[in-house]
Design an enzyme around this catalytic site. Sequence first.
Site, PDB file in Angstrom:
ATOM      1  N   GLU A  97      43.701 -45.433   0.718  1.00 23.92           N
ATOM      2  CA  GLU A  97      44.062 -44.577   1.863  1.00 23.92           C
ATOM      3  C   GLU A  97      45.551 -44.695   2.175  1.00 23.92           C
ATOM      4  O   GLU A  97      46.172 -43.743   2.645  1.00 23.92           O
ATOM      5  CB  GLU A  97      43.181 -44.944   3.079  1.00 23.92           C
ATOM      6  CG  GLU A  97      41.735 -44.477   2.861  1.00 23.92           C
ATOM      7  CD  GLU A  97      40.684 -45.284   3.581  1.00 23.92           C
ATOM      8  OE1 GLU A  97      41.025 -46.084   4.479  1.00 23.92           O
ATOM      9  OE2 GLU A  97      39.494 -45.133   3.233  1.00 23.92           O
TER      10      GLU A  97
ATOM     11  N   GLY B  12      33.739 -44.858   1.057  1.00 25.13           N
ATOM     12  CA  GLY B  12      33.266 -44.113   2.218  1.00 25.13           C
ATOM     13  C   GLY B  12      32.411 -42.908   1.864  1.00 25.13           C
ATOM     14  O   GLY B  12      32.128 -42.072   2.725  1.00 25.13           O
TER      15      GLY B  12
ATOM     16  N   LYS C 107      39.198 -50.736   8.817  1.00 26.80           N
ATOM     17  CA  LYS C 107      40.022 -49.520   8.878  1.00 26.80           C
ATOM     18  C   LYS C 107      40.437 -49.269  10.337  1.00 26.80           C
ATOM     19  O   LYS C 107      40.609 -50.212  11.084  1.00 26.80           O
ATOM     20  CB  LYS C 107      39.271 -48.330   8.285  1.00 26.80           C
ATOM     21  CG  LYS C 107      38.629 -48.646   6.934  1.00 26.80           C
ATOM     22  CD  LYS C 107      38.230 -47.410   6.211  1.00 26.80           C
ATOM     23  CE  LYS C 107      37.401 -47.778   4.993  1.00 26.80           C
ATOM     24  NZ  LYS C 107      37.375 -46.738   4.000  1.00 26.80           N
TER      25      LYS C 107
ATOM     26  N   SER D 152      31.559 -48.290  -0.971  1.00 26.20           N
ATOM     27  CA  SER D 152      30.176 -48.080  -0.534  1.00 26.20           C
ATOM     28  C   SER D 152      29.259 -49.237  -0.894  1.00 26.20           C
ATOM     29  O   SER D 152      28.075 -49.049  -1.183  1.00 26.20           O
ATOM     30  CB  SER D 152      29.627 -46.753  -1.084  1.00 26.20           C
ATOM     31  OG  SER D 152      30.377 -45.667  -0.575  1.00 26.20           O
TER      32      SER D 152
ATOM     33  N   GLU E 202      38.597 -50.701  -6.383  1.00 23.91           N
ATOM     34  CA  GLU E 202      37.956 -49.761  -5.474  1.00 23.91           C
ATOM     35  C   GLU E 202      38.089 -48.337  -6.032  1.00 23.91           C
ATOM     36  O   GLU E 202      39.113 -47.673  -5.801  1.00 23.91           O
ATOM     37  CB  GLU E 202      38.626 -49.818  -4.100  1.00 23.91           C
ATOM     38  CG  GLU E 202      38.477 -51.149  -3.399  1.00 23.91           C
ATOM     39  CD  GLU E 202      38.503 -50.968  -1.887  1.00 23.91           C
ATOM     40  OE1 GLU E 202      37.564 -51.441  -1.244  1.00 23.91           O
ATOM     41  OE2 GLU E 202      39.441 -50.351  -1.365  1.00 23.91           O
TER      42      GLU E 202
ATOM     43  N   HIS F 180      45.686 -50.205  -0.430  1.00 25.11           N
ATOM     44  CA  HIS F 180      44.407 -49.508  -0.264  1.00 25.11           C
ATOM     45  C   HIS F 180      44.620 -48.039  -0.618  1.00 25.11           C
ATOM     46  O   HIS F 180      45.676 -47.470  -0.340  1.00 25.11           O
ATOM     47  CB  HIS F 180      43.907 -49.657   1.178  1.00 25.11           C
ATOM     48  CG  HIS F 180      42.494 -49.201   1.347  1.00 25.11           C
ATOM     49  ND1 HIS F 180      42.157 -47.868   1.425  1.00 25.11           N
ATOM     50  CD2 HIS F 180      41.324 -49.893   1.423  1.00 25.11           C
ATOM     51  CE1 HIS F 180      40.839 -47.760   1.539  1.00 25.11           C
ATOM     52  NE2 HIS F 180      40.309 -48.972   1.539  1.00 25.11           N
TER      53      HIS F 180
ATOM     54  N   ASN G 117      36.763 -54.546   5.775  1.00 22.95           N
ATOM     55  CA  ASN G 117      37.931 -53.722   6.114  1.00 22.95           C
ATOM     56  C   ASN G 117      37.487 -52.772   7.215  1.00 22.95           C
ATOM     57  O   ASN G 117      36.790 -51.792   6.947  1.00 22.95           O
ATOM     58  CB  ASN G 117      38.398 -52.938   4.875  1.00 22.95           C
ATOM     59  CG  ASN G 117      39.490 -51.938   5.220  1.00 22.95           C
ATOM     60  OD1 ASN G 117      40.104 -52.016   6.283  1.00 22.95           O
ATOM     61  ND2 ASN G 117      39.729 -50.993   4.316  1.00 22.95           N
TER      62      ASN G 117
HETATM   63  C1  PEP Z   1      37.187 -49.737   1.829  1.00 28.31           C
HETATM   64  O1  PEP Z   1      37.665 -49.043   2.712  1.00 28.31           O
HETATM   65  O2  PEP Z   1      37.873 -50.599   1.293  1.00 28.31           O
HETATM   66  C2  PEP Z   1      35.805 -49.497   1.430  1.00 28.31           C
HETATM   67  C3  PEP Z   1      35.335 -50.104   0.372  1.00 28.31           C
HETATM   68  O3  PEP Z   1      35.080 -48.633   2.218  1.00 28.31           O
HETATM   69  P1  PEP Z   1      33.496 -48.344   2.132  1.00 28.31           P
HETATM   70  O4  PEP Z   1      32.809 -49.657   1.950  1.00 28.31           O
HETATM   71  O5  PEP Z   1      33.174 -47.692   3.436  1.00 28.31           O
HETATM   72  O6  PEP Z   1      33.289 -47.440   0.964  1.00 28.31           O
END
Ligand code: PEP
Length: 247
Positions: free
Chosen positions: A96, A171, A11, A209, A165, A94, A9
């Site tokens: 976000e 992040g 973003k 992460s 998630e 997601h 992803n």
């Molecule tokens: C994501 O944005 O779906 C995500 C898992 O981000 P990160 O791996 O940076 O934590």
Amino acid sequence: MKKKLIAGNWKMNGSLAANEALVRAVVAGLPQAACKVAVCVPAPYLAQVQALCQGSALELGAQDVSRHEQGAFTGEVSAAMLADFGVRYAIVGHSERRQYHGETDELVAAKAQAALARGITPIACVGETLAEREAGQTEDVVRRQLAAVIDANRSRLGEIVVAYEPVWAIGTGRTATPEQAQQVHAALRAQLAAATPQPERIAILYGGSMNAANAASLLAQPDIDGGLIGGASLKAADFLQIIAAAG
Ligand code: PEP
């Protein structure tokens, strides 16, 4: 055994030059991959990345999709438009989007439905905040989020992908332990089992992460069928190491 899925992803990151270098490096490292691999890119770059993926095993994904088919919805991108660019996956819900754009469980479920109607696999994200985890509400929250997707897509459930998630892990560099993640994945699998005869067909990805160092232990869990990777998907070497861990 079904193949794992590793989906990047990006973003709101990228540029024509950076995308080209990244996708070329990922494609060059892919031939040995034993898993499915996709990158979910910002909408303006779909055509560019579609062309760069041509002839390779790298599949294309979007980061969102409209619930509407067409019409007066300024700024939205329909599933049919995504399909025009060979998009195979669309992330829906997601955290976000839920947090900054007020997306509700009902809207996320409708977006999954819109994607499926155009042959695009929705990657439906669920996850609790830190406050919810600390209040012991993790499973209630993810079950509620998944229930909306199940209710709206009962007849096509076998075609969706779910991503767990935890919001506190996205992040932040703070990953769920393999045991914490597995516990939630098992709960999600049980919920899917109550709704569809072949719950094992549905991939449940972990995201938050995930990186080259922790991918193998997370992906070794029985109910973790792949990863949704944010930051580490922007570095070809890191992304390829996660792909190798899934193989
Ligand atoms: C994501 O944005 O779906 C995500 C898992 O981000 P990160 O791996 O940076 O934590």
